[in-house]
Design an enzyme around this catalytic site. Structure first.
Site, short mmCIF file in Angstrom:
data_model
loop_
_atom_site.label_atom_id
_atom_site.label_comp_id
_atom_site.label_asym_id
_atom_site.label_seq_id
_atom_site.Cartn_x
_atom_site.Cartn_y
_atom_site.Cartn_z
N ASP A 1 72.41 -3.79 28.36
CA ASP A 1 71.41 -3.96 29.42
C ASP A 1 71.40 -2.70 30.27
OD1 ASP A 1 71.22 -6.57 28.45
OD2 ASP A 1 72.78 -7.29 29.81
N ASP B 1 67.27 -19.11 29.21
CA ASP B 1 68.29 -18.65 30.14
C ASP B 1 68.80 -19.84 30.93
OD1 ASP B 1 67.73 -16.17 29.19
OD2 ASP B 1 66.93 -15.35 31.05
#
Length: 239
Positions: free
Chosen positions: A129, A8
């Site tokens: 998500d 990330d």
């Protein structure tokens, strides 16, 4: 089963968030390129990268880092975060990205999604998500009124072949994946599923493998060494 070590990106560094909270970040490696090389050295066959800055801004903000990663490793790289235009998609492919993950755009810009799927087919993945069963977008800052199941069904109709599913409440927690939500997805769509969020142990991975989940994204567990990358790759190869 495919194993995707996760990187990330935030402000050019490799970080981990806790339950998607940008205020709860931990820097895992100041050099994401070095981290990508480490994963490849230990046997990774592909990488999963999220541009966290891009997810919030709506455009890729770590493109130069992503390009350096793609040049530094020989394995396929899939990237998500802030990809909301065809220009952004084309830029990522031009720097060596193998597959592109669309999130917010999949919910709010169906014509764009349909066009990219038409052009790039299996190279386009959709990231769903979920927070309490509802789809979260724009870097997980906004929660919509559409359920993750309904969006998955829409994606399948459009022709999306692979979905990355993340239960935000599990992300960065090492609390185990949300098996129930994944099972519900499997009952409703036939797309390939990549599970993300909460993976903490080899047992978690084996469970998902037994469910015939296509792939697993592993982040914090690799950085904190609750999962050994070489071991999990060997285990899934034997299953």
């Amino acid at each position: 089963m495919e194993i995707f070590p996760a990187i990330d990106l935030k402000e050019g560094r490799c970080v981990r968030l806790y339950q998607g909270e940008f205020s709860k970040e931990t820097v895992m490696n100041e050099d994401p390129v070095a981290q990508a090389i480490i994963f490849e050295t230990f046997g990774a066959k592909r990488l999963h990268i999220v541009d966290l800055d891009g997810a919030v801004a709506g455009e890729s903000l770590n493109l130069s880092v992503i390009e350096r990663i793609c040049k530094a490793v020989r394995i396929p790289v899939q990237v998500g975060g802030g990809i909301r235009s065809l220009v952004s998609v084309e830029k990522l492919f031009s720097v060596g990205v193998d597959k592109v993950i669309l999130g917010t755009a999949a919910l709010y810009d169906k014509p764009f999604l349909e066009e990219t799927v038409r052009l790039y087919k299996e190279k386009i993945i959709v990231g769903i998500d979920a927070k309490n069963g509802f789809v979260a977008t724009r870097g997980w800052l906004d929660v919509s009124e559409i359920s993750y199941i309904d969006l998955a069904k829409q994606m399948e109709k459009i022709g999306v072949q692979t979905i990355v599913f993340t239960d935000i409440s599990k992300d960065g927690t090492l609390a185990g994946p949300n098996v129930e939500q994944l099972e519900l997805l499997q009952k409703n769509v036939a797309t390939r599923l990549i599970a993300s969020g909460g993976i903490a142990s080899i047992q978690d991975v084996k469970k998902l493998n037994d469910m015939n989940i296509y792939g697993v994204i592993i982040g914090k567990a690799l950085y904190e060494k609750t999962i050994d990358l070489e071991e999990v790759l060997e285990v899934t190869k034997l299953c």
